[in-house]
Design a protein around this motif. Structure first.
Motif, PDB file in Angstrom:
ATOM      1  N   ALA A   1      20.049 -63.562  32.171  1.00  0.00           N
ATOM      2  CA  ALA A   1      21.020 -62.817  31.374  1.00  0.00           C
ATOM      3  C   ALA A   1      20.880 -63.173  29.889  1.00  0.00           C
ATOM      4  CB  ALA A   1      22.441 -63.106  31.851  1.00  0.00           C
ATOM      5  N   HIS A   2      20.741 -64.468  29.602  1.00  0.00           N
ATOM      6  CA  HIS A   2      20.558 -64.899  28.207  1.00  0.00           C
ATOM      7  C   HIS A   2      19.242 -64.360  27.632  1.00  0.00           C
ATOM      8  CE1 HIS A   2      24.050 -67.344  27.379  1.00  0.00           C
ATOM      9  NE2 HIS A   2      23.955 -67.918  28.571  1.00  0.00           N
ATOM     10  N   ALA A   3      18.199 -64.393  28.463  1.00  0.00           N
ATOM     11  CA  ALA A   3      16.894 -63.872  28.007  1.00  0.00           C
ATOM     12  C   ALA A   3      17.002 -62.374  27.692  1.00  0.00           C
ATOM     13  CB  ALA A   3      15.832 -64.125  29.074  1.00  0.00           C
ATOM     14  N   ALA A   4      17.752 -61.641  28.531  1.00  0.00           N
ATOM     15  CA  ALA A   4      17.902 -60.197  28.315  1.00  0.00           C
ATOM     16  C   ALA A   4      18.641 -59.916  27.000  1.00  0.00           C
ATOM     17  CB  ALA A   4      18.664 -59.566  29.485  1.00  0.00           C
ATOM     18  N   LEU A   5      19.704 -60.674  26.749  1.00  0.00           N
ATOM     19  CA  LEU A   5      20.438 -60.502  25.483  1.00  0.00           C
ATOM     20  C   LEU A   5      19.514 -60.727  24.293  1.00  0.00           C
ATOM     21  CD1 LEU A   5      23.982 -62.156  25.656  1.00  0.00           C
ATOM     22  CD2 LEU A   5      23.403 -59.735  25.521  1.00  0.00           C
ATOM     23  N   LYS A   6      18.696 -61.801  24.381  1.00  0.00           N
ATOM     24  CA  LYS A   6      17.762 -62.101  23.286  1.00  0.00           C
ATOM     25  C   LYS A   6      16.759 -60.960  23.114  1.00  0.00           C
ATOM     26  CE  LYS A   6      14.351 -65.584  21.858  1.00  0.00           C
ATOM     27  NZ  LYS A   6      13.184 -64.694  21.980  1.00  0.00           N
ATOM     28  N   ASP A   7      16.200 -60.473  24.244  1.00  0.00           N
ATOM     29  CA  ASP A   7      15.231 -59.357  24.186  1.00  0.00           C
ATOM     30  C   ASP A   7      15.831 -58.140  23.484  1.00  0.00           C
ATOM     31  OD1 ASP A   7      13.369 -60.813  25.528  1.00  0.00           O
ATOM     32  OD2 ASP A   7      13.648 -59.836  27.478  1.00  0.00           O
ATOM     33  N   ILE A   8      17.073 -57.808  23.858  1.00  0.00           N
ATOM     34  CA  ILE A   8      17.682 -56.573  23.348  1.00  0.00           C
ATOM     35  C   ILE A   8      18.180 -56.743  21.913  1.00  0.00           C
ATOM     36  CG2 ILE A   8      19.583 -54.925  23.632  1.00  0.00           C
ATOM     37  CD1 ILE A   8      19.465 -55.464  26.662  1.00  0.00           C
ATOM     38  N   MET A   9      18.925 -57.847  21.665  1.00  0.00           N
ATOM     39  CA  MET A   9      19.630 -57.963  20.377  1.00  0.00           C
ATOM     40  C   MET A   9      18.809 -58.621  19.280  1.00  0.00           C
ATOM     41  SD  MET A   9      23.553 -58.721  21.626  1.00  0.00           S
ATOM     42  CE  MET A   9      24.378 -57.926  20.240  1.00  0.00           C
ATOM     43  N   LEU A  10      17.966 -59.590  19.639  1.00  0.00           N
ATOM     44  CA  LEU A  10      17.186 -60.289  18.603  1.00  0.00           C
ATOM     45  C   LEU A  10      15.754 -59.755  18.506  1.00  0.00           C
ATOM     46  CD1 LEU A  10      18.329 -64.023  18.994  1.00  0.00           C
ATOM     47  CD2 LEU A  10      19.301 -62.236  17.546  1.00  0.00           C
ATOM     48  N   ASP A  11      15.104 -59.601  19.660  1.00  0.00           N
ATOM     49  CA  ASP A  11      13.696 -59.152  19.638  1.00  0.00           C
ATOM     50  C   ASP A  11      13.573 -57.631  19.602  1.00  0.00           C
ATOM     51  OD1 ASP A  11      13.295 -61.829  19.840  1.00  0.00           O
ATOM     52  OD2 ASP A  11      12.742 -61.826  21.970  1.00  0.00           O
ATOM     53  N   ARG A  12      14.718 -56.912  19.666  1.00  0.00           N
ATOM     54  CA  ARG A  12      14.767 -55.446  19.485  1.00  0.00           C
ATOM     55  C   ARG A  12      13.878 -54.696  20.467  1.00  0.00           C
ATOM     56  NH1 ARG A  12      18.891 -54.974  17.005  1.00  0.00           N
ATOM     57  NH2 ARG A  12      18.414 -53.124  15.784  1.00  0.00           N
ATOM     58  N   GLU A  13      13.915 -55.107  21.729  1.00  0.00           N
ATOM     59  CA  GLU A  13      13.055 -54.470  22.741  1.00  0.00           C
ATOM     60  C   GLU A  13      13.276 -52.957  22.804  1.00  0.00           C
ATOM     61  OE1 GLU A  13      11.964 -54.656  27.485  1.00  0.00           O
ATOM     62  OE2 GLU A  13      13.278 -56.202  26.671  1.00  0.00           O
ATOM     63  N   PHE A  14      14.520 -52.510  22.589  1.00  0.00           N
ATOM     64  CA  PHE A  14      14.810 -51.072  22.629  1.00  0.00           C
ATOM     65  C   PHE A  14      15.157 -50.528  21.244  1.00  0.00           C
ATOM     66  CE2 PHE A  14      16.167 -52.817  26.823  1.00  0.00           C
ATOM     67  CZ  PHE A  14      15.154 -52.241  27.581  1.00  0.00           C
ATOM     68  N   GLY A  15      14.709 -51.233  20.201  1.00  0.00           N
ATOM     69  CA  GLY A  15      14.961 -50.773  18.831  1.00  0.00           C
ATOM     70  C   GLY A  15      16.450 -50.712  18.533  1.00  0.00           C
ATOM     71  N   THR A  16      16.874 -49.664  17.799  1.00  0.00           N
ATOM     72  CA  THR A  16      18.278 -49.565  17.384  1.00  0.00           C
ATOM     73  C   THR A  16      19.209 -49.287  18.560  1.00  0.00           C
ATOM     74  OG1 THR A  16      17.948 -47.231  16.891  1.00  0.00           O
ATOM     75  CG2 THR A  16      17.752 -48.763  15.048  1.00  0.00           C
ATOM     76  N   ALA A  17      18.668 -48.866  19.710  1.00  0.00           N
ATOM     77  CA  ALA A  17      19.515 -48.674  20.898  1.00  0.00           C
ATOM     78  C   ALA A  17      20.218 -49.975  21.270  1.00  0.00           C
ATOM     79  CB  ALA A  17      18.678 -48.173  22.078  1.00  0.00           C
ATOM     80  N   GLY A  18      19.643 -51.127  20.856  1.00  0.00           N
ATOM     81  CA  GLY A  18      20.210 -52.434  21.183  1.00  0.00           C
ATOM     82  C   GLY A  18      21.065 -53.050  20.089  1.00  0.00           C
ATOM     83  N   ASP A  19      21.450 -52.243  19.076  1.00  0.00           N
ATOM     84  CA  ASP A  19      22.351 -52.753  18.023  1.00  0.00           C
ATOM     85  C   ASP A  19      23.660 -53.238  18.634  1.00  0.00           C
ATOM     86  OD1 ASP A  19      20.514 -52.168  16.128  1.00  0.00           O
ATOM     87  OD2 ASP A  19      21.533 -50.405  15.307  1.00  0.00           O
ATOM     88  N   GLU A  20      24.044 -52.555  19.703  1.00  0.00           N
ATOM     89  CA  GLU A  20      25.270 -52.905  20.395  1.00  0.00           C
ATOM     90  C   GLU A  20      24.925 -53.006  21.878  1.00  0.00           C
ATOM     91  OE1 GLU A  20      29.878 -51.469  19.619  1.00  0.00           O
ATOM     92  OE2 GLU A  20      28.271 -50.004  19.479  1.00  0.00           O
ATOM     93  N   VAL A  21      25.552 -53.946  22.586  1.00  0.00           N
ATOM     94  CA  VAL A  21      25.317 -54.038  24.031  1.00  0.00           C
ATOM     95  C   VAL A  21      26.649 -53.993  24.768  1.00  0.00           C
ATOM     96  CG1 VAL A  21      23.172 -55.390  23.856  1.00  0.00           C
ATOM     97  CG2 VAL A  21      25.361 -56.564  24.166  1.00  0.00           C
ATOM     98  N   VAL A  22      26.578 -53.526  26.014  1.00  0.00           N
ATOM     99  CA  VAL A  22      27.716 -53.584  26.919  1.00  0.00           C
ATOM    100  C   VAL A  22      27.373 -54.620  27.987  1.00  0.00           C
ATOM    101  CG1 VAL A  22      29.161 -52.302  28.547  1.00  0.00           C
ATOM    102  CG2 VAL A  22      28.170 -51.118  26.569  1.00  0.00           C
ATOM    103  N   ILE A  23      28.265 -55.583  28.189  1.00  0.00           N
ATOM    104  CA  ILE A  23      28.097 -56.535  29.302  1.00  0.00           C
ATOM    105  C   ILE A  23      29.187 -56.188  30.311  1.00  0.00           C
ATOM    106  CG2 ILE A  23      28.092 -58.951  30.038  1.00  0.00           C
ATOM    107  CD1 ILE A  23      27.295 -59.747  27.212  1.00  0.00           C
ATOM    108  N   GLU A  24      28.783 -55.772  31.504  1.00  0.00           N
ATOM    109  CA  GLU A  24      29.800 -55.379  32.482  1.00  0.00           C
ATOM    110  C   GLU A  24      29.587 -56.070  33.818  1.00  0.00           C
ATOM    111  OE1 GLU A  24      29.378 -51.026  32.356  1.00  0.00           O
ATOM    112  OE2 GLU A  24      28.357 -51.120  34.267  1.00  0.00           O
ATOM    113  N   GLU A  25      30.642 -56.078  34.617  1.00  0.00           N
ATOM    114  CA  GLU A  25      30.544 -56.730  35.929  1.00  0.00           C
ATOM    115  C   GLU A  25      29.548 -55.951  36.790  1.00  0.00           C
ATOM    116  OE1 GLU A  25      33.751 -56.403  38.798  1.00  0.00           O
ATOM    117  OE2 GLU A  25      34.561 -54.657  37.765  1.00  0.00           O
ATOM    118  N   PHE A  26      28.807 -56.667  37.594  1.00  0.00           N
ATOM    119  CA  PHE A  26      27.856 -56.054  38.528  1.00  0.00           C
ATOM    120  C   PHE A  26      28.646 -55.554  39.738  1.00  0.00           C
ATOM    121  CE2 PHE A  26      25.110 -56.542  42.298  1.00  0.00           C
ATOM    122  CZ  PHE A  26      24.091 -55.678  41.938  1.00  0.00           C
ATOM    123  N   LEU A  27      28.552 -54.251  39.986  1.00  0.00           N
ATOM    124  CA  LEU A  27      29.275 -53.662  41.118  1.00  0.00           C
ATOM    125  C   LEU A  27      28.378 -53.621  42.342  1.00  0.00           C
ATOM    126  CD1 LEU A  27      31.000 -50.581  39.424  1.00  0.00           C
ATOM    127  CD2 LEU A  27      32.025 -52.794  39.949  1.00  0.00           C
TER     128      LEU A  27
END
Length: 430
Positions: free
Chosen positions: A172-198
């Motif tokens: 989970a921490h690695a994913a946050l870093k990929d999206i928010m710091l390493d910009r894996e999805f570019g500007t799509a990752g400017d904001e993230v939603v963290i939600e409960e796994f259903l």
């Protein structure tokens, strides 16, 4: 109104081939221009590809529409809708053009996951517990403060790949870093939603809407992961079947009453009426159905299965949605099952070859091959994308539909092709 329709269909995927195939069956359709189109839309009598125009070039699309006397605009993918193609045509296009699709304001339901989650909260739509973050440190601290499993989503458009389901805190921490710091999805990752796994079975419903009235196609189930047994990385979707066997009719009725109608009513109340087709991804949890996400267009590859089942005239339904009179038309579906198996290029969803020569044999009755990443140049068919082509079959039972769809796959030949061997497997086991 029974005017003759000249359609501008925007997109080049399997969804667009299925839409053009279904529209072409309508006696009202004179011509469908597909921008840019693919190898499948290149070979139909009523359909013409327009590869010279880019689907994001709205001024060129408006000019083309005027030149060809277009009177129905059908944007296939999410990107042009989120970028406001419907609004652009309303402002700059000919007044005779009706649009089957939502405004830019309504398309935020897919364009921003944070927007749609907040909408659900405001309108009491059942969904997973969540928090939105634009600050990496705050997101990390929140992750450390919770015990439940999570799903991490890039808020913006990431071509269906911006959803990560970590198995551990470290992932989970690695994913946050990929999206928010390493910009894996570019500007799509400017904001993230963290939600409960259903936990539960997932299904999706495609619902036609004119802003007030809603009429749905049967629930479908997609197979997101590349490998059999739901293994390997996520994809845009490797196959579908419909109707699903997951939810009994009374549950689907409840979904309409408690989720779909309140969604369309809520959008109208908030000032962005939804016209077009709303795709609602649902998880059937022990606490009842909950919304995973909204898409503001036909799903791919759900559309291939669902339009194969639809008996009504799709052109009539689209025009009725655009004109606010969906209550006047029927959305009829045959009492059959459909299955779709996607055939992808070797290496997908990672890097893959393009331009591989393909051959297709004659398919059995009740089987249609819907092209996605294909191109037709000098009458040679070649691969041109990750998800290349899909085999869709209809039959009296799901078992027969699945068997027929795989017979269709046997008619597809190109080097490195890969596909799942277990589409609808969970339903057939049950």
């Amino acid at each position: 109104m029974t005017d003759i329709l000249r359609v501008l269909l925007v997109g080049n995927g399997g969804r667009e081939h299925a839409i053009s195939w279904k529209l072409a069956q309508s006696p009202r359709i004179e011509q469908i221009y597909v921008v840019p189109g693919n190898g499948g839309t290149a070979s139909s009598a009523k359909t013409t590809n327009v590869p010279s125009i880019k689907q994001e070039d709205f001024p060129a699309l408006v000019e083309f529409a005027k030149e060809k006397n277009i009177n129905l605009l059908v944007p296939g993918p999410e990107a042009p809708l989120v970028d406001g193609i419907v609004d652009y045509f309303e402002k700059h296009g000919d007044k005779s053009v009706r649009s089957f699709g939502p405004s830019e304001a309504a398309a935020r339901m897919e364009g921003s996951k944070t927007f749609s989650k907040d909408f659900m909260k405001r309108n009491n739509i059942p969904t997973a517990a969540y928090e939105n973050f634009s600050d990496f440190d705050k997101a990390t601290a929140y992750l450390d403060s919770i015990q439940h499993n999570v799903v991490i989503k890039a808020s913006g458009l990431a071509a269906g790949k911006g959803v990560i389901i970590p198995q551990t805190k470290e992932e989970a921490h690695a994913a946050l870093k990929d999206i928010m710091l390493d910009r894996e999805f570019g500007t799509a990752g400017d904001e993230v939603v963290i939600e409960e796994f259903l936990e539960g079975d997932e299904l999706s419903i495609l619902t036609f809407s004119d802003g007030t009235t809603i009429k749905s196609l049967p629930p479908a189930q997609d197979h997101k992961r590349i490998g059999d047994g739901d293994t390997g990385p996520n994809t845009g979707g490797m196959g579908t079947y419909a109707p699903t066997r997951i939810a009994p009719p009374e549950i689907i009725d409840a979904v309409h009453k408690d989720i779909l109608q309140p969604t369309v009513d809520g959008m109208k109340k908030e000032g962005y009426t939804f016209k077009g087709v709303l795709f609602t991804g649902l998880m059937m949890t022990k606490q009842g159905p909950k919304v995973l996400e909204y898409n503001v267009r036909f799903g791919d590859p759900e559309t291939q299965s669902l339009l194969a089942l639809m008996e009504s005239d799709l052109a009539e339904v689209m025009v009725a949605c655009a004109e606010g009179r969906l209550s006047e038309v029927d959305v009829k579906v045959g009492n059959k099952s459909a299955a779709t198996v996607v055939v992808a290029a070797g290496g997908y969803p990672g890097s893959y070859a393009k331009g591989t020569v393909m051959t297709l044999d004659q398919v059995p009755e009740d089987v249609v091959l819907f092209h996605a990443g294909t191109s037709l140049t000098d009458s040679t068919l070649k691969t041109a994308g990750g998800r290349v082509i899909a085999s869709t079959a209809t039959a009296a039972t799901l078992e027969e539909a699945v068997a027929k769809a795989y017979k269709g796959v046997d008619c597809i030949h190109f080097e490195g092709m890969q596909y799942r061997k277990d589409i609808a497997g969970r339903a057939l086991k049950k």
